[in-house]
Scaffold this motif. Structure first.
Motif, PDB file in Angstrom:
ATOM      1  N   PRO A 134      -1.508  16.293   7.504  1.00  0.00           N
ATOM      2  CA  PRO A 134      -0.274  16.208   6.700  1.00  0.00           C
ATOM      3  C   PRO A 134      -0.230  17.174   5.509  1.00  0.00           C
ATOM      4  N   LEU A 135      -1.317  17.920   5.259  1.00  0.00           N
ATOM      5  CA  LEU A 135      -1.414  18.673   4.017  1.00  0.00           C
ATOM      6  C   LEU A 135      -0.972  20.137   4.162  1.00  0.00           C
ATOM      7  N   LYS A 136      -0.432  20.646   3.070  1.00  0.00           N
ATOM      8  CA  LYS A 136      -0.121  22.069   2.943  1.00  0.00           C
ATOM      9  C   LYS A 136      -0.628  22.536   1.588  1.00  0.00           C
ATOM     10  N   VAL A 137      -0.728  23.854   1.418  1.00  0.00           N
ATOM     11  CA  VAL A 137      -1.111  24.407   0.127  1.00  0.00           C
ATOM     12  C   VAL A 137      -0.131  25.513  -0.243  1.00  0.00           C
ATOM     13  N   ARG A 138       0.232  25.543  -1.508  1.00  0.00           N
ATOM     14  CA  ARG A 138       1.084  26.596  -2.058  1.00  0.00           C
ATOM     15  C   ARG A 138       0.255  27.415  -3.037  1.00  0.00           C
ATOM     16  N   LEU A 139       0.197  28.719  -2.819  1.00  0.00           N
ATOM     17  CA  LEU A 139      -0.559  29.629  -3.674  1.00  0.00           C
ATOM     18  C   LEU A 139       0.410  30.527  -4.411  1.00  0.00           C
ATOM     19  N   THR A 140       0.285  30.581  -5.735  1.00  0.00           N
ATOM     20  CA  THR A 140       1.162  31.414  -6.564  1.00  0.00           C
ATOM     21  C   THR A 140       0.311  32.353  -7.399  1.00  0.00           C
ATOM     22  N   ASN A 141       0.558  33.648  -7.267  1.00  0.00           N
ATOM     23  CA  ASN A 141      -0.144  34.647  -8.062  1.00  0.00           C
ATOM     24  C   ASN A 141       0.555  34.747  -9.416  1.00  0.00           C
ATOM     25  N   LEU A 142      -0.107  34.299 -10.478  1.00  0.00           N
ATOM     26  CA  LEU A 142       0.513  34.290 -11.802  1.00  0.00           C
ATOM     27  C   LEU A 142       0.662  35.687 -12.379  1.00  0.00           C
ATOM     28  N   ARG A 143       0.030  36.663 -11.777  1.00  0.00           N
ATOM     29  CA  ARG A 143       0.143  38.052 -12.227  1.00  0.00           C
ATOM     30  C   ARG A 143       1.296  38.777 -11.541  1.00  0.00           C
ATOM     31  N   SER A 144       1.390  38.645 -10.224  1.00  0.00           N
ATOM     32  CA  SER A 144       2.414  39.386  -9.473  1.00  0.00           C
ATOM     33  C   SER A 144       3.655  38.558  -9.179  1.00  0.00           C
ATOM     34  N   GLY A 145       3.524  37.229  -9.249  1.00  0.00           N
ATOM     35  CA  GLY A 145       4.642  36.359  -8.910  1.00  0.00           C
ATOM     36  C   GLY A 145       4.761  36.072  -7.424  1.00  0.00           C
ATOM     37  N   LYS A 146       3.893  36.671  -6.616  1.00  0.00           N
ATOM     38  CA  LYS A 146       3.948  36.424  -5.175  1.00  0.00           C
ATOM     39  C   LYS A 146       3.521  34.995  -4.874  1.00  0.00           C
ATOM     40  N   ARG A 147       4.148  34.416  -3.846  1.00  0.00           N
ATOM     41  CA  ARG A 147       3.850  33.034  -3.497  1.00  0.00           C
ATOM     42  C   ARG A 147       3.817  32.888  -1.977  1.00  0.00           C
TER      43      ARG A 147
ATOM     44  N   GLU B 267       2.855  29.842   1.271  1.00  0.00           N
ATOM     45  CA  GLU B 267       2.528  28.471   1.639  1.00  0.00           C
ATOM     46  C   GLU B 267       1.905  28.480   3.025  1.00  0.00           C
ATOM     47  N   ARG B 268       0.879  27.661   3.212  1.00  0.00           N
ATOM     48  CA  ARG B 268       0.198  27.570   4.488  1.00  0.00           C
ATOM     49  C   ARG B 268      -0.175  26.113   4.776  1.00  0.00           C
ATOM     50  N   ASP B 269      -0.270  25.778   6.054  1.00  0.00           N
ATOM     51  CA  ASP B 269      -0.831  24.478   6.425  1.00  0.00           C
ATOM     52  C   ASP B 269      -2.273  24.407   5.939  1.00  0.00           C
ATOM     53  N   TYR B 270      -2.661  23.219   5.487  1.00  0.00           N
ATOM     54  CA  TYR B 270      -4.029  22.998   4.998  1.00  0.00           C
ATOM     55  C   TYR B 270      -4.631  21.875   5.839  1.00  0.00           C
ATOM     56  N   LYS B 271      -5.048  22.218   7.050  1.00  0.00           N
ATOM     57  CA  LYS B 271      -5.464  21.174   7.982  1.00  0.00           C
ATOM     58  C   LYS B 271      -6.669  21.537   8.838  1.00  0.00           C
ATOM     59  N   LYS B 272      -7.234  22.722   8.647  1.00  0.00           N
ATOM     60  CA  LYS B 272      -8.339  23.155   9.490  1.00  0.00           C
ATOM     61  C   LYS B 272      -9.671  22.711   8.879  1.00  0.00           C
ATOM     62  N   ILE B 273     -10.320  21.768   9.511  1.00  0.00           N
ATOM     63  CA  ILE B 273     -11.579  21.216   9.005  1.00  0.00           C
ATOM     64  C   ILE B 273     -12.618  22.337   8.876  1.00  0.00           C
TER      65      ILE B 273
ATOM     66  N   VAL C 174      -1.518  24.470  -5.236  1.00  0.00           N
ATOM     67  CA  VAL C 174      -1.091  23.071  -5.174  1.00  0.00           C
ATOM     68  C   VAL C 174      -1.292  22.598  -3.741  1.00  0.00           C
ATOM     69  N   ILE C 175      -2.186  21.654  -3.557  1.00  0.00           N
ATOM     70  CA  ILE C 175      -2.344  21.005  -2.256  1.00  0.00           C
ATOM     71  C   ILE C 175      -1.468  19.759  -2.280  1.00  0.00           C
ATOM     72  N   TYR C 176      -0.582  19.628  -1.293  1.00  0.00           N
ATOM     73  CA  TYR C 176       0.358  18.511  -1.314  1.00  0.00           C
ATOM     74  C   TYR C 176       0.608  17.983   0.091  1.00  0.00           C
ATOM     75  N   ASP C 177       1.117  16.753   0.140  1.00  0.00           N
ATOM     76  CA  ASP C 177       1.491  16.129   1.404  1.00  0.00           C
ATOM     77  C   ASP C 177       2.856  16.667   1.809  1.00  0.00           C
ATOM     78  N   LYS C 178       2.926  17.290   2.978  1.00  0.00           N
ATOM     79  CA  LYS C 178       4.181  17.939   3.369  1.00  0.00           C
ATOM     80  C   LYS C 178       5.283  16.934   3.717  1.00  0.00           C
TER      81      LYS C 178
END
Length: 222
Positions: A78-91, A93-99, A123-127
């Motif tokens: 059920p998990l996903k992760v959102r990655l935000t580069n605070l320098r470039s502003g690029k963002r 999102e990917r599934d976060y489910k691979k053990i 941010v790891i969150y429940d999708k």
């Protein structure tokens, strides 16, 4: 907000939403498949000058397949992760489910691969519920090396059929044969051509062309 108290912290960063801790790269960050988390990625740039100018880029920071993982939150369907580069502003999102692996693949060109330090908020969150499970900041660095190479072109002789050119006649079916030089760079044919004119030949003279090293049966190039 969940904090990770598992190792050395690199500092504190205050944002509008609160205080996010910068966590040690050994606990949270980017890695390649089953490797350890890395805090430095490199890319190499080769600039070509001379007859064949251009540029070639390589290295993990350029085109490597990378993954994000946090050692404190086990990947789950059920998990996903959102990655935000605070320098470039690029963002991204990917599934976060691979053990054992964490997120699905991405490249630093998608997240930020310019030279220097990059602070990444994750941010790891429940999708399904959108509930935040873990939110922190980690840092990675990018190093860039560069070199310059001079590349000289290789000009090759090419014969082609001038008669009914659109039908791609073979040379032994042509009376008017064009001669041109074609520019090759690093073994690849380019669109640079030096036309050397047209020769009108009797078909029985074509073996003489073969003796010069040309293939009479070759299809003409387009």
């Amino acid at each position: 907000m969940k904090y990770i108290w598992t190792g050395i912290t690199l500092g504190l960063l205050t944002l509008a939403v609160g205080t996010l801790k910068v966590v040690a790269s050994s606990e949270v960050g980017i890695h390649i498949e089953f490797s350890d988390i890395k805090d430095t990625f490199s890319r190499h740039i080769v600039k070509y000058i001379g007859d064949c100018p251009g540029e070639y880029r390589s290295g993990i920071a350029e085109d490597g397949d990378l993954r994000f993982i946090s050692r404190t939150t086990e990947p789950d369907k059920p998990l996903k992760v959102r990655l935000t580069n605070l320098r470039s502003g690029k963002r991204i999102e990917r599934d976060y489910k691979k053990i054992g692996l964490g997120s699905n693949d991405f490249t630093l060109t998608q997240l930020g691969n310019s030279r220097g330090s990059h602070e990444i908020e994750y941010v790891i969150y429940d999708k399904d519920t959108k509930e935040s499970i873990e939110t922190e900041i980690f840092i990675y660095n990018v190093t860039v090396s560069q070199e310059t190479k001079r590349i000289n072109a290789n000009w090759k002789i090419e014969l082609y059929c001038v008669d009914d050119y659109a039908y791609k006649k073979k040379l032994n079916e042509c009376r008017n044969i064009g001669i041109r030089q074609v520019k090759y760079c690093n073994g690849s044919r380019t669109n640079d051509i030096r036309d050397r004119g047209v020769v009108n030949l009797d078909l029985d003279l074509l073996p003489a062309i073969n003796r010069l090293g040309f293939e009479a049966q070759a299809e003409i190039a387009v």
